[in-house]
Design a protein around this motif. Structure first.
Motif, PDB file in Angstrom:
ATOM      1  N   VAL A 258     -14.276  23.134  25.333  1.00 45.09           N
ATOM      2  CA  VAL A 258     -14.929  22.325  24.294  1.00 45.09           C
ATOM      3  C   VAL A 258     -14.357  20.916  24.299  1.00 45.09           C
ATOM      4  CG1 VAL A 258     -15.277  22.070  21.823  1.00 45.09           C
ATOM      5  CG2 VAL A 258     -15.528  24.309  22.878  1.00 45.09           C
ATOM      6  N   ARG A 259     -13.032  20.790  24.380  1.00 41.78           N
ATOM      7  CA  ARG A 259     -12.418  19.454  24.418  1.00 41.78           C
ATOM      8  C   ARG A 259     -12.878  18.665  25.632  1.00 41.78           C
ATOM      9  NH1 ARG A 259      -7.872  22.505  22.667  1.00 41.78           N
ATOM     10  NH2 ARG A 259      -7.149  22.694  24.823  1.00 41.78           N
ATOM     11  N   ASP A 260     -12.926  19.327  26.783  1.00 41.12           N
ATOM     12  CA  ASP A 260     -13.342  18.635  27.998  1.00 41.12           C
ATOM     13  C   ASP A 260     -14.805  18.216  27.924  1.00 41.12           C
ATOM     14  OD1 ASP A 260     -12.683  17.887  30.821  1.00 41.12           O
ATOM     15  OD2 ASP A 260     -14.303  19.294  31.239  1.00 41.12           O
ATOM     16  N   LEU A 261     -15.655  19.061  27.326  1.00 41.40           N
ATOM     17  CA  LEU A 261     -17.071  18.731  27.198  1.00 41.40           C
ATOM     18  C   LEU A 261     -17.274  17.497  26.335  1.00 41.40           C
ATOM     19  CD1 LEU A 261     -20.119  19.315  27.463  1.00 41.40           C
ATOM     20  CD2 LEU A 261     -19.882  20.943  25.572  1.00 41.40           C
ATOM     21  N   PHE A 262     -16.637  17.448  25.173  1.00 40.65           N
ATOM     22  CA  PHE A 262     -16.832  16.306  24.280  1.00 40.65           C
ATOM     23  C   PHE A 262     -16.152  15.050  24.813  1.00 40.65           C
ATOM     24  CE2 PHE A 262     -18.296  19.508  21.381  1.00 40.65           C
ATOM     25  CZ  PHE A 262     -19.186  18.835  20.557  1.00 40.65           C
ATOM     26  N   PRO A 270     -24.460   6.701  24.382  1.00 39.53           N
ATOM     27  CA  PRO A 270     -25.107   7.797  23.658  1.00 39.53           C
ATOM     28  C   PRO A 270     -25.654   8.845  24.617  1.00 39.53           C
ATOM     29  CG  PRO A 270     -26.564   5.913  23.732  1.00 39.53           C
ATOM     30  CD  PRO A 270     -25.280   5.477  24.370  1.00 39.53           C
ATOM     31  N   CYS A 271     -25.527  10.122  24.212  1.00 34.66           N
ATOM     32  CA  CYS A 271     -25.969  11.207  25.066  1.00 34.66           C
ATOM     33  C   CYS A 271     -26.302  12.417  24.201  1.00 34.66           C
ATOM     34  CB  CYS A 271     -24.895  11.564  26.100  1.00 34.66           C
ATOM     35  SG  CYS A 271     -23.398  12.236  25.366  1.00 34.66           S
ATOM     36  N   ILE A 272     -26.812  13.449  24.854  1.00 32.92           N
ATOM     37  CA  ILE A 272     -27.189  14.690  24.190  1.00 32.92           C
ATOM     38  C   ILE A 272     -26.355  15.819  24.755  1.00 32.92           C
ATOM     39  CG2 ILE A 272     -29.035  16.368  23.846  1.00 32.92           C
ATOM     40  CD1 ILE A 272     -31.026  14.122  23.948  1.00 32.92           C
ATOM     41  N   VAL A 273     -25.800  16.635  23.877  1.00 31.72           N
ATOM     42  CA  VAL A 273     -25.116  17.869  24.267  1.00 31.72           C
ATOM     43  C   VAL A 273     -25.946  19.026  23.735  1.00 31.72           C
ATOM     44  CG1 VAL A 273     -23.041  19.267  24.033  1.00 31.72           C
ATOM     45  CG2 VAL A 273     -22.839  16.783  24.286  1.00 31.72           C
ATOM     46  N   PHE A 274     -26.483  19.817  24.636  1.00 31.20           N
ATOM     47  CA  PHE A 274     -27.333  20.938  24.228  1.00 31.20           C
ATOM     48  C   PHE A 274     -26.579  22.243  24.460  1.00 31.20           C
ATOM     49  CE2 PHE A 274     -30.619  24.149  25.435  1.00 31.20           C
ATOM     50  CZ  PHE A 274     -31.109  24.343  24.155  1.00 31.20           C
ATOM     51  N   ILE A 275     -26.406  23.020  23.380  1.00 35.15           N
ATOM     52  CA  ILE A 275     -25.725  24.317  23.447  1.00 35.15           C
ATOM     53  C   ILE A 275     -26.762  25.390  23.150  1.00 35.15           C
ATOM     54  CG2 ILE A 275     -23.832  25.731  22.564  1.00 35.15           C
ATOM     55  CD1 ILE A 275     -22.440  23.195  21.657  1.00 35.15           C
ATOM     56  N   VAL A 318     -25.381  16.556  19.093  1.00 37.51           N
ATOM     57  CA  VAL A 318     -25.298  17.942  19.535  1.00 37.51           C
ATOM     58  C   VAL A 318     -26.551  18.673  19.054  1.00 37.51           C
ATOM     59  CG1 VAL A 318     -23.951  20.064  19.508  1.00 37.51           C
ATOM     60  CG2 VAL A 318     -22.791  17.843  19.369  1.00 37.51           C
ATOM     61  N   ILE A 319     -27.275  19.240  19.995  1.00 36.12           N
ATOM     62  CA  ILE A 319     -28.463  20.028  19.689  1.00 36.12           C
ATOM     63  C   ILE A 319     -28.171  21.462  20.099  1.00 36.12           C
ATOM     64  CG2 ILE A 319     -30.917  20.350  20.128  1.00 36.12           C
ATOM     65  CD1 ILE A 319     -31.135  17.414  20.764  1.00 36.12           C
ATOM     66  N   ALA A 320     -28.358  22.376  19.183  1.00 32.39           N
ATOM     67  CA  ALA A 320     -28.093  23.787  19.458  1.00 32.39           C
ATOM     68  C   ALA A 320     -29.321  24.608  19.118  1.00 32.39           C
ATOM     69  CB  ALA A 320     -26.880  24.276  18.662  1.00 32.39           C
ATOM     70  N   ALA A 321     -29.439  25.737  19.784  1.00 28.98           N
ATOM     71  CA  ALA A 321     -30.572  26.637  19.559  1.00 28.98           C
ATOM     72  C   ALA A 321     -30.045  28.035  19.281  1.00 28.98           C
ATOM     73  CB  ALA A 321     -31.492  26.657  20.779  1.00 28.98           C
ATOM     74  N   THR A 322     -30.676  28.702  18.327  1.00 29.21           N
ATOM     75  CA  THR A 322     -30.298  30.067  17.997  1.00 29.21           C
ATOM     76  C   THR A 322     -31.461  30.761  17.303  1.00 29.21           C
ATOM     77  OG1 THR A 322     -28.708  31.454  16.808  1.00 29.21           O
ATOM     78  CG2 THR A 322     -29.320  29.384  15.775  1.00 29.21           C
TER      79      THR A 322
END
Length: 360
Positions: A258-262, A270-275, A318-322
């Protein structure tokens, strides 16, 4: 760190044992090659003469020519009754019998043509070449073991690196026009796309964009497709990862990823992180075995800190889907983290027609 050090020590011990076994095997092989005389290394053929038969043929005057090879301890015998196309017969001589004056005298008395090859010929060269090949194989094996050991150590140190798929320019090939049946969700996400395209317009007036957007809906409603469309419309760096890829059997690996990803995301903001499937890592804390602090909870704690902690992550959305929002931790859904939930519901009759038009 203690687990990582023990694992590296175990890898080194395994490599040392393998190298020691290879050295021992090669040493015994070389000793056997050195101790084995060239004459004994040859296999006896079924059609060769015995030494007794060879002497009887000499005394009876049937031998026409003998070629003695002292290096091999053998002699090629041609009989007077043999035809020119017949191959010579071989006989194994006793040790040093190739230079035995009595045998030479016996052949001379019967008017046998005798030829003796010089010592130190091609057989010694082949023996030296064989030993050289064994040594080269030994060196190659040791280098291969050392290389694998180095790669294993590097792999152990890279456990904590993020496995997110990264695209500097999000060429997902999906736009909002390719997504149909969820018009309400697309309208809510237009603000996110506008911020990613022109962040200065929002920051100039002091506006703040949501740090996290949670896509909630039943399976198969297009949550992942909608995230691809956001990345394709905004044309910004896009990180994509599944929630299950954070969780490992080693303690602390998920939090390190998680630390490395962020860290990478902040460098490309600016960017998008999709989980995708964030419920694999974002379940409520305290529900593990015995209510203890397991690996999944450490990963979730690090994710909460990165999204809204002491350090800001401006420009990283951060965009997440569940499809299991009911099992997510409450701290993950509070304002400042996933403070916006976009419902991606089943399409209506009109939405299904629009989907049919897209695919048709």
């Amino acid at each position: 760190m203690a687990n990582r050090s023990r694992q590296q020590a175990s890898i080194r011990r395994t490599a040392q044992v393998a190298a020691s076994g290879l050295l021992t095997t090669t040493w015994f092989l070389m000793q056997s090659l050195v101790a084995l005389p060239p004459a004994m290394a040859q296999t006896e053929e079924d059609d060769e003469l015995t030494y007794g038969e060879f002497l009887e043929l000499i005394d009876s005057g049937q031998v026409d020519q003998v070629d003695i090879d002292p290096n091999r301890g053998r002699a090629e015998v041609r009989l007077k009754s043999d035809l020119e196309e017949d191959p010579p017969q071989e006989v194994i001589l006793f040790q040093n019998d190739g230079r035995n004056p009595e045998l030479i005298q016996r052949l001379r008395e019967q008017d046998v043509d005798v030829e003796i090859q010089p010592e130190g010929g091609g057989n010694n060269f082949a023996w030296i070449a064989t030993n050289t090949l064994v040594i080269m194989l030994l060196v190659f094996g040791l280098l291969l073991i050392l290389r694998r050991t180095a790669n294993s150590a590097g792999g152990a140190m890279s456990f904590g690196r993020s496995r997110a798929r990264f695209q500097m320019e999000a060429k997902t090939g999906v736009q909002f026009d390719d997504v149909a049946g969820i018009e309400e969700a697309k309208e809510e996400l237009q603000e996110v796309v506008s911020f990613l395209k022109n962040p200065e317009k929002f920051t100039a007036i002091g506006a703040k964009i949501p740090r996290g957007v949670l896509l909630v809906g039943p399976p198969g409603t297009g949550k992942t497709l909608l995230a691809k469309a956001i990345a394709g419309e905004a044309a910004v760096p896009f990180f994509s990862i599944s929630g299950s890829e954070f969780v490992e059997m080693f303690v602390g690996v998920g939090a390190s990823r998680v630390r490395d990803l962020f860290k990478k995301a902040k460098e490309n903001a600016p960017c998008i992180v999709f989980i995708d499937e964030i419920d694999a890592v974002g379940r409520q804390r305290g529900t593990g075995i015995g209510g203890g602090n397991d690996e999944r909870e450490q990963t979730l704690n690090q994710l909460l800190t990165e999204m809204d902690g002491f350090e800001g992550n401006s420009g990283v959305i951060v965009i997440a889907a569940t499809n299991r929002v009911d099992v997510l931790d409450m701290a993950l859904l509070r304002p400042g983290r996933f403070d916006r939930q976009v419902i991606v519901d089943l399409p209506s009759y009109k939405g299904r027609l629009e989907i049919l038009k897209v695919h048709a």
